[in-house]
Design a protein around this motif. Structure first.
Motif, mmCIF file in Angstrom:
data_model
loop_
_atom_site.group_PDB
_atom_site.id
_atom_site.type_symbol
_atom_site.label_atom_id
_atom_site.label_comp_id
_atom_site.label_asym_id
_atom_site.label_seq_id
_atom_site.Cartn_x
_atom_site.Cartn_y
_atom_site.Cartn_z
ATOM 1 N N GLY A 222 0.828 -1.196 0.000
ATOM 2 C CA GLY A 222 0.000 0.000 0.000
ATOM 3 C C GLY A 222 0.863 1.247 0.000
ATOM 4 O O GLY A 222 2.032 1.224 0.419
ATOM 5 N N ASN A 223 0.280 2.340 -0.483
ATOM 6 C CA ASN A 223 0.998 3.614 -0.533
ATOM 7 C C ASN A 223 2.318 3.504 -1.294
ATOM 8 O O ASN A 223 3.311 4.154 -0.959
ATOM 9 C CB ASN A 223 1.256 4.155 0.884
ATOM 10 N N GLU A 224 2.310 2.633 -2.325
ATOM 11 C CA GLU A 224 3.473 2.448 -3.207
ATOM 12 C C GLU A 224 4.720 2.045 -2.419
ATOM 13 O O GLU A 224 5.832 2.482 -2.703
ATOM 14 C CB GLU A 224 3.719 3.707 -4.043
ATOM 15 N N ARG A 225 4.528 1.194 -1.427
ATOM 16 C CA ARG A 225 5.641 0.552 -0.704
ATOM 17 C C ARG A 225 5.628 -0.938 -1.040
ATOM 18 O O ARG A 225 4.556 -1.567 -1.121
ATOM 19 C CB ARG A 225 5.505 0.751 0.812
ATOM 20 N N PHE A 226 6.817 -1.497 -1.242
ATOM 21 C CA PHE A 226 6.938 -2.885 -1.675
ATOM 22 C C PHE A 226 8.075 -3.547 -0.908
ATOM 23 O O PHE A 226 9.086 -2.910 -0.581
ATOM 24 C CB PHE A 226 7.245 -2.964 -3.176
ATOM 25 N N VAL A 227 7.900 -4.856 -0.658
ATOM 26 C CA VAL A 227 8.930 -5.649 0.004
ATOM 27 C C VAL A 227 9.152 -6.914 -0.828
ATOM 28 O O VAL A 227 8.195 -7.483 -1.373
ATOM 29 C CB VAL A 227 8.519 -5.995 1.454
ATOM 30 N N PRO A 228 10.396 -7.377 -0.975
ATOM 31 C CA PRO A 228 10.633 -8.605 -1.745
ATOM 32 C C PRO A 228 9.893 -9.794 -1.143
ATOM 33 O O PRO A 228 9.827 -9.952 0.084
ATOM 34 C CB PRO A 228 12.154 -8.799 -1.659
ATOM 35 N N LEU A 229 9.342 -10.619 -1.994
ATOM 36 C CA LEU A 229 8.570 -11.776 -1.546
ATOM 37 C C LEU A 229 9.417 -12.709 -0.688
ATOM 38 O O LEU A 229 8.931 -13.276 0.293
ATOM 39 C CB LEU A 229 8.023 -12.525 -2.770
ATOM 40 N N GLU A 230 10.703 -12.861 -1.042
ATOM 41 C CA GLU A 230 11.549 -13.786 -0.281
ATOM 42 C C GLU A 230 11.766 -13.297 1.150
ATOM 43 O O GLU A 230 12.002 -14.104 2.061
ATOM 44 C CB GLU A 230 12.888 -14.011 -0.978
ATOM 45 N N PHE A 315 28.244 -16.185 -8.789
ATOM 46 C CA PHE A 315 28.159 -14.728 -8.786
ATOM 47 C C PHE A 315 27.664 -14.275 -7.410
ATOM 48 O O PHE A 315 26.528 -14.565 -7.025
ATOM 49 C CB PHE A 315 27.203 -14.246 -9.874
ATOM 50 N N HIS A 316 28.529 -13.574 -6.659
ATOM 51 C CA HIS A 316 28.172 -13.027 -5.350
ATOM 52 C C HIS A 316 27.646 -11.607 -5.566
ATOM 53 O O HIS A 316 28.386 -10.732 -6.024
ATOM 54 C CB HIS A 316 29.387 -12.993 -4.430
ATOM 55 N N LEU A 317 26.386 -11.372 -5.249
ATOM 56 C CA LEU A 317 25.761 -10.088 -5.564
ATOM 57 C C LEU A 317 25.022 -9.520 -4.364
ATOM 58 O O LEU A 317 24.516 -10.275 -3.520
ATOM 59 C CB LEU A 317 24.761 -10.252 -6.719
ATOM 60 N N PRO A 318 24.940 -8.178 -4.275
ATOM 61 C CA PRO A 318 24.053 -7.588 -3.260
ATOM 62 C C PRO A 318 22.610 -7.969 -3.567
ATOM 63 O O PRO A 318 22.224 -8.070 -4.731
ATOM 64 C CB PRO A 318 24.271 -6.080 -3.435
ATOM 65 N N GLY A 319 21.829 -8.191 -2.542
ATOM 66 C CA GLY A 319 20.437 -8.538 -2.786
ATOM 67 C C GLY A 319 19.612 -7.308 -3.112
ATOM 68 O O GLY A 319 20.077 -6.175 -2.955
ATOM 69 N N PRO A 320 18.398 -7.510 -3.583
ATOM 70 C CA PRO A 320 17.793 -8.798 -3.906
ATOM 71 C C PRO A 320 18.250 -9.322 -5.269
ATOM 72 O O PRO A 320 18.616 -8.552 -6.155
ATOM 73 C CB PRO A 320 16.293 -8.480 -3.926
ATOM 74 N N LEU A 321 18.221 -10.652 -5.413
ATOM 75 C CA LEU A 321 18.540 -11.271 -6.688
ATOM 76 C C LEU A 321 17.329 -11.210 -7.623
ATOM 77 O O LEU A 321 16.222 -10.893 -7.204
ATOM 78 C CB LEU A 321 18.937 -12.738 -6.468
ATOM 79 N N ASP A 322 17.568 -11.545 -8.865
ATOM 80 C CA ASP A 322 16.515 -11.667 -9.890
ATOM 81 C C ASP A 322 15.700 -10.381 -10.026
ATOM 82 O O ASP A 322 14.572 -10.278 -9.549
ATOM 83 C CB ASP A 322 15.589 -12.841 -9.583
ATOM 84 N N LEU A 323 16.296 -9.417 -10.722
ATOM 85 C CA LEU A 323 15.625 -8.126 -10.891
ATOM 86 C C LEU A 323 14.664 -8.112 -12.067
ATOM 87 O O LEU A 323 14.183 -7.040 -12.452
ATOM 88 C CB LEU A 323 16.672 -7.023 -11.039
#
Length: 714
Positions: A222-230, A315-323
């Protein structure tokens, strides 16, 4: 369009290869090119430079913010496919002992080394761009991508309810112990590696939880806030493992070899063979492992060992993965953060016959050839209308069409079914081996067959990639053929995002050639000679090389000579060498290449007269154009073929010579803008580096503006 331009049926271009004597390079001329043994850039590394240009669009602060987000997602999808197909193919050839030196002079192992280095740099660059620049910029505009620790109590309660009601019933935790082998990890799936401990025994166990792809990648709060599903799943793992201690949670993602290898003994067994291969694709060997940089060494070693992945493939990457999931963010209804709205309009030649009723494509095509330029010209009121009108017209006797990729709810499929059910003869050449669209194409092929369409799968050993549609109509003065030849797929959805060209014509010579080609594709006819078409694998490479040689003849004789090519990729060595010959002879050559280019421009003594540009933007530049000055009688070809081995040797491709001066003038208008020094584009250097010139003119915006002015004037 100028009224002084001759209408298409009143004049035809000269034969393209009729100047005598024809230029034939001798051994000395060929040697002058071949002595440059490093004259080809590596195709795989050139592709990576293309995806780097996509990433540079995401980095471009002059672009609307949500469009930059979209380019981040496109970069991810592009790189995924590159690993699934190109890297997988290199590894397969190395493993099979077929590692031969590429035209660039590099061995496959050398290419792989460059790929690992370059892709790791680009992936890290993308991840840091997302975290350090895009996320804060989104936040400045009220769009917040947050992690679990950033949620307030009410948001956490909301996620808890959602997890309980919707997510938890879908999850399937898979433990690893002597009774449970390491689970199969599907390609491109997002997963949680969970380390748990039994508090009674103190024994530790590994478990895998797949993040379900059926839910939004970024959960709206809500209010255009989002959290990664994982993050939501990771915080509620105790419900999946009651009574256990959750020690570690890490996100990882595997990329597998997903290219198809189908042995075609005969076309009759092709459907069954392909369906079997699609099942096998799911179990292709891994070619890349992406992990969040916070992963523990122990869990990483377990994943590497169980998946059979080497350290250089991690590949070691900052999260989140899969953009890829950023497409969902880019779709947010914040129009002020996107490109200005654009609505395609009906082509002016079709609009001339438009009234309250739908466009009459047949009436317009009888008056003039219609050169369509999508997405500026509406696909729905031109190509789609062409097929729908043919299906409903009682005077139409037959419809013949090729289908390579189309949308899931395609009105063209529906129109072909309606035509067959109305008793018309309907022939559809379905290419079911279109990469990553095979399953959908099998469904459509069966649906068309059930409706009574004649469905065939082209020629054994060749993909049917050409874009052709022909309508046979009974008219008062006899049978007339209406033909459409395009550079893009018959796909209403991609037609709004892909730049493509298409010709609708009643030219009898073109119609005769297309009729012969359909007979070749559906029957045992093997006519390899056409008057107005170049058809691969028989004549596209040969015809273009001869046309390039002809330009050399014109130049040496003091007549006007110039070559302009527009393509997705330029890789074929024979075509490139012919262009080098033209440059050495003094013929100016301009290439507009969206993706891969193996030609080195600007090499002293070899290619000083060759310029290579690339334009990327809101639309995917997809059309192929081959334009030659031809001694003052210009000719231009459009079609489906790129300058690649697979297109010229292993596919049925078609180029059509544009009839009439009006179509040529339209092609020249577009190319003049593209090659204008003031146009924003990337320029290729001889070492393979692409440099953006940031010109004030933007090709696609200029064409949109031209469309608006034309609409206002009519």
């Amino acid at each position: 369009m100028s009224a002084e331009i001759v209408e298409s049926h009143d004049a035809a271009p000269e034969e393209p290869f009729d100047v005598e004597p024809p230029y034939v390079p001798d051994d000395e001329a060929l040697a002058a090119v071949e002595k440059y043994d490093d004259r080809f850039l590596d195709r795989e590394l050139s592709w990576l430079r293309f995806n780097q240009r996509v990433l540079e669009l995401a980095e471009d602060r002059d672009l609307p913010l949500l469009e930059r987000v979209r380019f981040l997602a496109i970069f991810t999808s592009n790189l995924d496919e590159f690993f699934m197909v190109r890297v997988a193919g290199l590894k397969r050839r190395i493993a099979a002992g077929l590692a031969v030196r590429a035209a660039s002079g590099l061995m496959p192992r050398d290419v792989l080394h460059h790929i690992w280095t370059t892709t790791r740099e680009l992936s890290e660059r993308q991840a840091h761009l997302f975290r350090d620049e895009i996320v804060p910029a989104l936040g400045d505009h009220g769009i917040e991508l947050v992690r679990w620790d950033d949620l307030d109590r009410e948001e956490q309660k909301q996620c808890k309810r959602m997890f309980k009601d919707r997510i938890f019933p879908v999850l399937t935790p898979l433990a690893v112990d002597p009774a449970h082998p390491f689970p199969y990890i599907s390609g491109l799936s997002l997963n949680l590696a969970v380390l748990i401990r039994n508090p009674k025994t103190g024994k530790e166990h590994f478990a895998r939880v797949k993040v379900p792809p059926i839910f939004s990648r970024f959960v709206p709060l809500g209010n255009e806030r989002f959290v990664p599903l994982e993050d939501v799943i990771g915080e509620h793992l105790r419900r999946l493992f009651p009574g256990m201690d959750i020690l570690e949670v890490h996100t990882f993602r595997v990329t597998r070899n997903e290219d198809l290898e189908v042995e075609e003994d005969d076309a009759e067994n092709l459907l069954a063979a392909l369906e079997k291969e699609l099942l096998r694709r799911r179990f292709g060997p891994p070619v890349r492992l992406e992990v969040e940089e916070s992963i523990s060494p122990g869990v990483l070693e377990l994943l590497k060992e169980e998946l059979g992945v080497r350290e250089d493939e991690v590949f070691h990457l900052p999260g989140p993965l899969d953009l890829r999931g950023l497409h969902g963010i880019a779709d947010i209804a914040r129009e002020e953060l996107k490109y200005p709205a654009f609505v395609p309009t009906t082509h002016y030649r079709l609009a001339e016959v438009e009234s309250a009723a739908p466009v009459d494509v047949f009436k317009a095509a009888r008056r003039h050839d219609v050169l369509l330029h999508h997405p500026y010209d509406s696909f729905a009121t031109s190509v789609q209308r062409f097929i729908e009108q043919a299906a409903a017209d009682p005077h139409v006797l037959a419809i013949k069409q090729t289908l390579y990729r189309t949308s899931g709810d395609s009105p063209i499929i529906d129109a072909l079914i309606d035509a067959a059910e109305a008793g018309k003869q309907v022939l559809v050449i379905v290419e079911i081996k279109a990469r990553f669209d095979e399953q959908a194409n099998i469904r459509w092929a069966r649906k068309l067959e059930q409706a009574g369409c004649h469905v065939v799968y082209g020629l054994v050993g060749l993909k049917t990639h050409c874009k052709l549609a022909m309508v046979v109509r009974d008219e008062p003065d006899g049978i007339r053929r209406y033909t459409h030849i395009g550079t893009g797929n018959y796909n209403p959805k991609t037609s709004r995002m892909y730049e493509d060209l298409g010709l609708i014509t009643t030219d009898e010579r073109i119609g005769e050639d297309v009729a012969h080609l359909f007979n070749n594709l559906s029957g045992w006819s093997r006519n390899a000679s056409y008057d107005e078409l170049l058809v691969a694998p028989d004549s596209v490479r040969l015809g273009l090389v001869e046309q390039i040689h002809q330009e050399i003849s014109h130049h040496l004789a003091g007549r006007p000579a110039r070559i302009r090519l527009k393509a997705n990729s330029v890789v074929d060595e024979a075509v490139i060498d012919a262009l080098y010959l033209a440059s050495q002879a003094g013929v100016p050559v301009q290439l507009l290449v969206r993706g891969i280019c193996s030609l080195r421009p600007g090499v002293p003594g070899l290619s000083e007269n060759i310029e290579v540009r690339s334009v990327l933007g809101r639309f995917l530049e997809h059309s192929r154009v081959f334009r030659f000055e031809n001694g003052g009688e210009p000719v231009a070809w459009i079609g489906s073929a790129d300058m690649m081995h697979r297109n010229l040797d292993r596919r049925v491709e078609v180029l059509v010579r544009l009839p009439g001066e009006e179509s040529l003038a339209e092609i020249d208008r577009v190319l003049d803008i593209a090659f204008d020094p003031e146009t924003d584009a990337w320029l290729l250097d001889s070492d393979g580096t692409w440099t953006r010139n940031h010109g004030p003119v933007h090709l696609q915006e200029k064409l949109i503006e031209g469309q608006r002015r034309r609409r206002q004037s009519t």
